[in-house]
Design a protein around this motif. Structure first.
Motif, short mmCIF file in Angstrom:
data_model
loop_
_atom_site.label_atom_id
_atom_site.label_comp_id
_atom_site.label_asym_id
_atom_site.label_seq_id
_atom_site.Cartn_x
_atom_site.Cartn_y
_atom_site.Cartn_z
N SER A 1 -10.78 -13.30 43.28
CA SER A 1 -10.18 -13.32 44.69
C SER A 1 -10.86 -14.64 45.23
O SER A 1 -10.06 -15.61 45.90
CB SER A 1 -10.45 -12.10 45.63
N ILE A 2 -12.12 -14.83 45.29
CA ILE A 2 -12.67 -16.12 45.89
C ILE A 2 -12.28 -17.25 45.07
O ILE A 2 -12.01 -18.25 45.71
CB ILE A 2 -14.32 -15.75 45.69
N SER A 3 -12.38 -17.14 43.99
CA SER A 3 -11.94 -18.13 42.72
C SER A 3 -10.50 -18.76 43.20
O SER A 3 -10.24 -20.02 43.25
CB SER A 3 -11.96 -17.82 41.30
N TYR A 4 -9.65 -17.92 43.42
CA TYR A 4 -8.22 -18.00 43.65
C TYR A 4 -8.29 -18.80 45.14
O TYR A 4 -7.46 -19.68 45.26
CB TYR A 4 -7.56 -16.91 43.65
N ALA A 5 -8.95 -18.31 45.98
CA ALA A 5 -8.86 -18.49 47.52
C ALA A 5 -9.31 -20.01 47.48
O ALA A 5 -8.74 -20.94 48.38
CB ALA A 5 -9.70 -17.74 48.31
N ARG A 6 -10.56 -20.31 46.77
CA ARG A 6 -11.10 -21.83 46.80
C ARG A 6 -10.00 -22.83 46.42
O ARG A 6 -10.02 -23.71 46.68
CB ARG A 6 -12.30 -21.81 46.00
N ALA A 7 -9.48 -22.31 45.08
CA ALA A 7 -8.41 -23.29 44.56
C ALA A 7 -7.14 -23.41 45.56
O ALA A 7 -6.62 -24.59 45.71
CB ALA A 7 -7.89 -22.76 43.32
N THR A 8 -6.72 -22.52 46.02
CA THR A 8 -5.71 -22.63 47.14
C THR A 8 -5.97 -23.65 48.28
O THR A 8 -5.35 -24.17 48.63
CB THR A 8 -5.12 -21.35 47.48
N ALA A 9 -7.38 -23.20 48.75
CA ALA A 9 -7.74 -24.10 49.82
C ALA A 9 -8.09 -25.64 49.43
O ALA A 9 -7.72 -26.57 50.27
CB ALA A 9 -9.16 -23.47 50.39
N SER A 10 -8.44 -25.91 48.25
CA SER A 10 -8.40 -26.92 47.64
C SER A 10 -6.94 -27.80 47.78
O SER A 10 -6.97 -28.95 48.07
CB SER A 10 -9.09 -27.15 46.39
N GLN B 1 -8.61 -19.38 54.53
CA GLN B 1 -9.17 -20.05 55.74
C GLN B 1 -10.66 -20.08 55.74
O GLN B 1 -10.92 -21.20 56.13
CB GLN B 1 -8.52 -18.94 56.73
N GLU B 2 -11.13 -19.16 55.22
CA GLU B 2 -12.78 -19.62 55.06
C GLU B 2 -13.33 -20.49 54.23
O GLU B 2 -14.29 -20.83 54.41
CB GLU B 2 -13.36 -18.01 54.77
N ASN B 3 -12.32 -21.10 53.12
CA ASN B 3 -12.83 -22.03 52.46
C ASN B 3 -12.06 -23.31 52.78
O ASN B 3 -12.60 -24.30 52.07
CB ASN B 3 -12.07 -21.63 51.07
N LEU B 4 -11.55 -23.45 53.95
CA LEU B 4 -11.08 -24.63 54.17
C LEU B 4 -12.20 -25.49 55.03
O LEU B 4 -13.20 -24.91 55.66
CB LEU B 4 -9.88 -24.63 55.28
N PRO B 5 -12.02 -26.71 55.13
CA PRO B 5 -13.17 -27.59 55.77
C PRO B 5 -13.28 -27.18 57.33
O PRO B 5 -12.42 -26.65 58.01
CB PRO B 5 -12.54 -29.11 55.69
N VAL B 6 -14.55 -27.14 58.09
CA VAL B 6 -14.60 -26.61 59.48
C VAL B 6 -13.78 -27.34 60.36
O VAL B 6 -13.30 -26.71 61.12
CB VAL B 6 -16.18 -27.07 59.51
N GLY B 7 -13.52 -28.75 60.35
CA GLY B 7 -12.55 -29.53 61.14
C GLY B 7 -10.91 -28.92 61.17
O GLY B 7 -10.52 -29.56 61.88
N GLU C 1 -8.46 -7.97 53.65
CA GLU C 1 -7.89 -8.25 52.42
C GLU C 1 -6.95 -9.08 52.14
O GLU C 1 -6.63 -9.64 51.01
CB GLU C 1 -7.60 -7.02 52.02
N ASP C 2 -6.22 -9.55 53.36
CA ASP C 2 -5.03 -10.69 53.13
C ASP C 2 -5.91 -11.90 52.55
O ASP C 2 -6.75 -12.52 53.02
CB ASP C 2 -4.57 -10.84 54.35
N VAL C 3 -5.01 -12.45 51.67
CA VAL C 3 -5.63 -13.74 50.85
C VAL C 3 -5.69 -14.85 51.98
O VAL C 3 -6.55 -15.80 51.80
CB VAL C 3 -4.78 -14.01 49.71
N ARG C 4 -4.95 -14.84 52.97
CA ARG C 4 -5.01 -15.92 54.11
C ARG C 4 -6.52 -16.12 54.75
O ARG C 4 -6.84 -17.10 54.90
CB ARG C 4 -3.82 -15.98 54.96
#
Length: 463
Positions: A42-51, A108-114, A101-104
């Motif tokens: 889940s973390i790997s997928y979220a990081r890829a989506t955030a990227s 969101q947590e893996n997006l840049p702070v700004g 548990e929502d992937v959003r």
């Protein structure tokens, strides 16, 4: 459990001690990987989506025309990340109650702070639902609909790497443990097999192979040396007994000649009886120590004829010995040895009961049963095994009127029967009497090259 383990096979102990910890490590690793697998994916997928979202935001900010912006959004949709432009006002109030548990949330947590973001179940200016709104600048915002995470694969790349690493660790240890177990256990198994077929007065001088590891060679050498010492001891004892038995014949012969000249009938008869008893004892000893009978080869013999001949020999000297059973039955055996065994049993019965009956029967399984039956005093239960031992005499159980001998008769019978692959059993009859029962295996189960071990040399298990 520990006693069973220590008492088990050396090979298994080595393999268990070598591979056991590795198996435990693999199991613990598999359990921990299974517990963490879903979170990692889940973390790997979220990081890829955030990227992806970060790249799209940067491209939209850099676009200079509506056409470029539309092309960027269209390309994003083709990658599985649906996106549309919404009003900046959608960022002003983020909806609550969104499941953690929502992937959003993870995206969101893996997006840049700004980055300014908000959760919206639906937007006023867009058509997508359950989106993550991300601000582009003061006048623009994009609503992203992340695709659901892909289904779990049967095995992930991370797990493949773990399996390969474990195989690289387990295989060498397993091969080394198996090799060590074989180096230690295989020679010991060979020693056990050699000991089972070992005959103290026959075979090679050093039957245990002196090869392998230093400890195994030392053990083999010790066993070979011990075998040589036992062999020399048996040979010395056998030579001594033979010499004594042979040397006693000469004075007995002289005594017999002198007694024959005696003019006192009662004294003459008593002395001749004692001399005959001594002569019979010597003959029994020489028979027991004889190796000539061990060379007898198995042949197909007519058992009824053989048993009837034994009965006739006793009948000729005045004993009531009869035979019952089939008239013809061929059986592969050593006939002289088997005849001697039956003769000893019949002689024992005539000695204590005055008569005997020899019975031959063939059960349905093809085995052979020879029974010698008398009506004598029988044997105590505690003595029915002891009387089969060499030099044991059950005088207190069955007191004969004549000599008792050295106690070799039944021992010789037992050796002959066991050499044929059979068993000898002594059973008391009701109300009195003894049943000596010989059970021989079916003809096809009799070894054609059965060997006869000797007991005081060690006598052949047959004659």
């Amino acid at each position: 459990m520990s006693k069973r383990f220590r008492g088990g096979s050396i090979r298994r102990q080595i393999v268990a001690l070598a591979i056991g910890p590795i198996i435990c490590l693999v199991i613990l690793s598999a359990i921990s990987d299974w517990l963490l697998r879903e979170d990692l994916e889940s973390i790997s997928y979220a990081r890829a989506t955030a990227s992806k979202i970060e790249s799209i935001i940067d491209l939209v900010r850099a676009s200079t025309s509506p056409g470029q912006k539309a092309a960027i959004l269209d390309a994003s949709a083709r990658t599985g990340l649906r996106v549309e432009e919404v009003a900046v006002a959608e960022l002003s109030q983020s909806e609550t109650g969104i499941s953690s548990e929502d992937v959003r949330h993870t995206v969101q947590e893996n997006l840049p702070v700004g980055f300014t973001t908000s959760f919206r179940s639906e937007t006023a200016t867009g058509s997508l639902r359950d989106v993550l709104v991300v601000g582009v600048d003061e006048n623009r915002a994009l609503a992203f609909l992340p695709a659901p995470p892909p289904p779990d694969a049967w095995i992930s790349d991370h797990e493949v790497i773990i399996v390969l690493e474990l195989m690289g660790l387990v295989l060498p240890v397993a091969l080394l443990s198996l090799y060590a177990a074989r180096v230690i256990a295989a020679p010991l198994i060979e020693f056990a097999k050699a000991a089972e077929t070992l005959k103290p007065d026959d075979g090679p001088d050093r039957p245990f192979k002196e090869r392998g590891a230093a400890e195994i060679r030392t053990l083999a050498k010790s066993l070979n040396d011990m075998r040589s010492r036992v062999r020399h001891m048996i040979d010395d004892r056998t030579r001594m007994l033979r010499a004594i038995s042979h040397d006693l014949r000469t004075p007995l012969t002289r005594l017999r000649l002198r007694v024959e000249r005696s003019t006192q009938p009662e004294l003459k008869a008593a002395l001749l009886k004692d001399i005959s008893a001594l002569s019979d004892m010597i003959n029994d000893t020489l028979t027991y120590l004889s190796k000539d009978m061990a060379s007898e080869k198995p042949v197909n013999a007519d058992l009824p004829s053989l048993l009837a001949t034994v009965c006739s020999d006793f009948s000729d000297i005045g004993f009531n010995v009869t035979y019952t059973g089939p008239e013809r039955f061929a059986y592969r055996c050593k006939p002289r040895s088997l005849a001697r065994a039956v003769t000893n049993l019949v002689e024992n019965s005539t000695k204590f009961a005055g008569h005997a009956m020899v019975e031959l029967s063939v059960p349905e399984n093809g085995a052979v049963r020879i029974s010698v039956i008398d009506e004598g005093p029988g044997l105590l239960g505690s003595l029915r095994t002891l009387v089969l031992e060499p030099f044991f005499k059950a005088d207190t159980a069955r007191t004969p009127a004549s000599r008792t001998g050295f106690g070799l008769g039944l021992s010789i019978v037992d050796d002959i029967v066991r050499a044929h692959g059979g068993t000898l059993e002594l059973l008391n009859r009701v109300p009195h009497g003894l049943l000596a029962q010989i059970e021989l295996p079916a003809a096809g189960d009799v070894a054609s090259d059965a060997t006869f071990n000797s007991s005081a040399g060690e006598l052949a298990h047959a004659e």
